[in-house]
Structure formats: C-alpha cells, structure tokens
Design a protein around this motif. Structure first.
Motif, PDB file in Angstrom:
ATOM      1  N   LEU A   1       0.857  -1.185   0.000  1.00 40.08           N
ATOM      2  CA  LEU A   1       0.000   0.000   0.000  1.00 40.08           C
ATOM      3  C   LEU A   1       0.898   1.242   0.000  1.00 40.08           C
ATOM      4  CD1 LEU A   1      -2.793  -0.883   2.593  1.00 40.08           C
ATOM      5  CD2 LEU A   1      -2.815  -1.169   0.118  1.00 40.08           C
ATOM      6  N   PRO A   2       0.348   2.371  -0.450  1.00 41.50           N
ATOM      7  CA  PRO A   2       1.148   3.602  -0.399  1.00 41.50           C
ATOM      8  C   PRO A   2       1.530   3.927   1.041  1.00 41.50           C
ATOM      9  CG  PRO A   2      -0.910   3.954  -1.596  1.00 41.50           C
ATOM     10  CD  PRO A   2      -0.987   2.587  -0.991  1.00 41.50           C
ATOM     11  N   SER A   3       2.669   4.543   1.202  1.00 42.58           N
ATOM     12  CA  SER A   3       3.089   4.952   2.545  1.00 42.58           C
ATOM     13  C   SER A   3       2.109   5.991   3.075  1.00 42.58           C
ATOM     14  CB  SER A   3       4.494   5.552   2.506  1.00 42.58           C
ATOM     15  OG  SER A   3       4.467   6.784   1.803  1.00 42.58           O
ATOM     16  N   ALA A   4       2.048   6.099   4.382  1.00 39.83           N
ATOM     17  CA  ALA A   4       1.161   7.087   4.997  1.00 39.83           C
ATOM     18  C   ALA A   4       1.512   8.489   4.495  1.00 39.83           C
ATOM     19  CB  ALA A   4       1.257   7.019   6.518  1.00 39.83           C
ATOM     20  N   SER A   5       2.799   8.776   4.360  1.00 39.28           N
ATOM     21  CA  SER A   5       3.186  10.112   3.902  1.00 39.28           C
ATOM     22  C   SER A   5       2.750  10.355   2.458  1.00 39.28           C
ATOM     23  CB  SER A   5       4.693  10.325   4.058  1.00 39.28           C
ATOM     24  OG  SER A   5       5.414   9.374   3.307  1.00 39.28           O
ATOM     25  N   ALA A   6       2.761   9.334   1.617  1.00 43.81           N
ATOM     26  CA  ALA A   6       2.295   9.491   0.239  1.00 43.81           C
ATOM     27  C   ALA A   6       0.788   9.750   0.197  1.00 43.81           C
ATOM     28  CB  ALA A   6       2.636   8.257  -0.586  1.00 43.81           C
ATOM     29  N   VAL A   7       0.040   9.051   1.052  1.00 47.28           N
ATOM     30  CA  VAL A   7      -1.411   9.266   1.108  1.00 47.28           C
ATOM     31  C   VAL A   7      -1.707  10.667   1.626  1.00 47.28           C
ATOM     32  CG1 VAL A   7      -3.606   8.471   2.083  1.00 47.28           C
ATOM     33  CG2 VAL A   7      -1.876   6.798   1.397  1.00 47.28           C
ATOM     34  N   VAL A   8      -0.978  11.102   2.636  1.00 53.00           N
ATOM     35  CA  VAL A   8      -1.150  12.455   3.185  1.00 53.00           C
ATOM     36  C   VAL A   8      -0.873  13.496   2.103  1.00 53.00           C
ATOM     37  CG1 VAL A   8      -0.197  14.137   4.812  1.00 53.00           C
ATOM     38  CG2 VAL A   8      -0.718  11.809   5.580  1.00 53.00           C
ATOM     39  N   ALA A   9       0.193  13.311   1.356  1.00 58.22           N
ATOM     40  CA  ALA A   9       0.553  14.266   0.310  1.00 58.22           C
ATOM     41  C   ALA A   9      -0.515  14.322  -0.784  1.00 58.22           C
ATOM     42  CB  ALA A   9       1.902  13.896  -0.297  1.00 58.22           C
ATOM     43  N   ALA A  10      -1.106  13.173  -1.105  1.00 56.50           N
ATOM     44  CA  ALA A  10      -2.094  13.116  -2.188  1.00 56.50           C
ATOM     45  C   ALA A  10      -3.484  13.569  -1.763  1.00 56.50           C
ATOM     46  CB  ALA A  10      -2.166  11.697  -2.743  1.00 56.50           C
ATOM     47  N   THR A  11      -3.802  13.419  -0.476  1.00 54.58           N
ATOM     48  CA  THR A  11      -5.181  13.669  -0.034  1.00 54.58           C
ATOM     49  C   THR A  11      -5.323  14.790   0.970  1.00 54.58           C
ATOM     50  OG1 THR A  11      -5.012  12.072   1.779  1.00 54.58           O
ATOM     51  CG2 THR A  11      -5.792  11.237  -0.361  1.00 54.58           C
ATOM     52  N   ALA A  12      -4.238  15.238   1.546  1.00 59.59           N
ATOM     53  CA  ALA A  12      -4.247  16.280   2.576  1.00 59.59           C
ATOM     54  C   ALA A  12      -5.022  15.874   3.815  1.00 59.59           C
ATOM     55  CB  ALA A  12      -4.780  17.599   2.017  1.00 59.59           C
ATOM     56  N   VAL A  13      -5.000  14.585   4.159  1.00 64.58           N
ATOM     57  CA  VAL A  13      -5.591  14.145   5.417  1.00 64.58           C
ATOM     58  C   VAL A  13      -4.482  14.057   6.462  1.00 64.58           C
ATOM     59  CG1 VAL A  13      -7.480  12.857   4.325  1.00 64.58           C
ATOM     60  CG2 VAL A  13      -5.364  11.664   4.919  1.00 64.58           C
ATOM     61  N   ASN A  14      -4.879  13.986   7.698  1.00 63.79           N
ATOM     62  CA  ASN A  14      -3.943  13.873   8.806  1.00 63.79           C
ATOM     63  C   ASN A  14      -3.251  12.510   8.749  1.00 63.79           C
ATOM     64  OD1 ASN A  14      -3.189  13.087  11.654  1.00 63.79           O
ATOM     65  ND2 ASN A  14      -3.862  15.193  12.003  1.00 63.79           N
ATOM     66  N   PRO A  15      -1.952  12.442   9.033  1.00 61.11           N
ATOM     67  CA  PRO A  15      -1.263  11.147   9.033  1.00 61.11           C
ATOM     68  C   PRO A  15      -1.910  10.113   9.948  1.00 61.11           C
ATOM     69  CG  PRO A  15       0.320  12.938   9.236  1.00 61.11           C
ATOM     70  CD  PRO A  15      -1.052  13.549   9.336  1.00 61.11           C
ATOM     71  N   ASN A  16      -2.445  10.565  11.092  1.00 59.30           N
ATOM     72  CA  ASN A  16      -3.101   9.634  12.011  1.00 59.30           C
ATOM     73  C   ASN A  16      -4.336   8.996  11.380  1.00 59.30           C
ATOM     74  OD1 ASN A  16      -1.233   9.993  14.080  1.00 59.30           O
ATOM     75  ND2 ASN A  16      -2.333  11.772  14.874  1.00 59.30           N
ATOM     76  N   THR A  17      -4.981   9.706  10.462  1.00 63.03           N
ATOM     77  CA  THR A  17      -6.149   9.179   9.759  1.00 63.03           C
ATOM     78  C   THR A  17      -5.741   7.976   8.908  1.00 63.03           C
ATOM     79  OG1 THR A  17      -7.209  11.344   9.717  1.00 63.03           O
ATOM     80  CG2 THR A  17      -7.932   9.746   8.057  1.00 63.03           C
ATOM     81  N   VAL A  18      -4.640   8.119   8.191  1.00 67.59           N
ATOM     82  CA  VAL A  18      -4.147   7.020   7.346  1.00 67.59           C
ATOM     83  C   VAL A  18      -3.738   5.843   8.218  1.00 67.59           C
ATOM     84  CG1 VAL A  18      -2.458   6.349   5.600  1.00 67.59           C
ATOM     85  CG2 VAL A  18      -3.360   8.688   5.636  1.00 67.59           C
ATOM     86  N   LEU A  19      -3.006   6.132   9.278  1.00 69.71           N
ATOM     87  CA  LEU A  19      -2.553   5.063  10.165  1.00 69.71           C
ATOM     88  C   LEU A  19      -3.724   4.341  10.813  1.00 69.71           C
ATOM     89  CD1 LEU A  19       0.523   6.874  11.750  1.00 69.71           C
ATOM     90  CD2 LEU A  19       0.515   5.130   9.945  1.00 69.71           C
ATOM     91  N   LYS A  20      -4.773   5.078  11.165  1.00 68.67           N
ATOM     92  CA  LYS A  20      -5.966   4.457  11.739  1.00 68.67           C
ATOM     93  C   LYS A  20      -6.598   3.496  10.735  1.00 68.67           C
ATOM     94  CE  LYS A  20     -10.392   5.609  13.907  1.00 68.67           C
ATOM     95  NZ  LYS A  20     -11.257   6.693  14.389  1.00 68.67           N
ATOM     96  N   ALA A  21      -6.697   3.912   9.481  1.00 72.31           N
ATOM     97  CA  ALA A  21      -7.270   3.043   8.437  1.00 72.31           C
ATOM     98  C   ALA A  21      -6.410   1.802   8.259  1.00 72.31           C
ATOM     99  CB  ALA A  21      -7.387   3.815   7.127  1.00 72.31           C
TER     100      ALA A  21
END
Length: 131
Positions: A36-56
């Motif tokens: 899966l994309p790294s949390a930082s890549a998802v944050v960069a692409a979606t502008a969500v909080n890193p904790n949001t990605v990690l929670k998912a």
C-alpha cells in the motif's frame, strides 16, 4: 493505489481509505504481496492527517487484510476478489454492456446508482440491524 477523499459525503476519511482499499481487493487491483502507499504518500495526495491514514491501515490489519512491517511498509495479506469481479470476466463484461445501454438510454450516474441500490436490496438483503 490512489485514494480519493470526498470531504462532504458524511463518511470519515479513514473509512473512505478502508472502503477504497477493500474495493481494490475485491476487484483484484490489489493482490497479496502488493504494498500500500506509505502514509506520507497518502497524506501528500489527499491532505488528510497522518493519524487518519494510520488508523485506516491499523483497521485493515486488524481485519487480517494487510500486514505492517516496521520500516518496510504495509503489504496486502489477503484478497477479497471473487470470480467474476476481475477485468475481463464474463460477468464484468455483461455489466459494462448494461452500463453502456443505460447511458445510451439517457440515464445519469445517480439513476444508475438508484437502480443498482434497489436491486442490491432485492437480491442481497442486508441483515437486520445493519446499515
């Protein structure tokens, strides 16, 4: 895997990440071993909080769908694909023909979604007490 976050649809961003990941697993777009994309890549692409990605990702791991390897990334562990869901399958081809017919008949996206939702409820009723 590219995540798209809808800000005003009433679904929490972490749930959208989970839903989109599961959809990719069902369609065979993600298979065991894929990263899966790294949390930082998802944050960069979606502008969500890193904790949001990690929670998912933690929820997907809790469900046994992915494994997180410290320092290496998050990898798909299990597939949700069923026969007929992958590109080129006869069922999917039939659905594409139906979609083209619906579009040619003047139906809009919302009309098709309403029809599908109604028929899903007939053929695949939800258990009592579920959303």
């Amino acid at each position: 895997m590219d995540y798209r976050i809808e800000r005003h649809n009433g679904v929490a961003p972490y749930q959208q990440i989970i839903q989109q990941t599961k959809q990719a697993l069902r369609l065979g777009q993600l298979v065991p071993g894929d990263m899966l994309p790294s949390a930082s890549a998802v944050v960069a692409a979606t502008a969500v909080n890193p904790n949001t990605v990690l929670k998912a990702y933690r929820e997907l791991e809790r469900e046994g769908l992915v494994d997180t390897r410290q320092g290496r990334g998050t990898f798909v562990r299990a597939s949700l694909a069923q026969p007929g869901t992958q590109a080129g399958s006869p069922l999917r081809d039939e659905l594409r023909v139906w979609m083209a017919t619906a579009r040619a008949g003047g139906l809009e996206r919302e009309d098709v979604a309403a029809l599908l939702a109604a028929e899903l409820d007939v053929f695949f009723p939800r258990p009592v007490g579920s959303r």
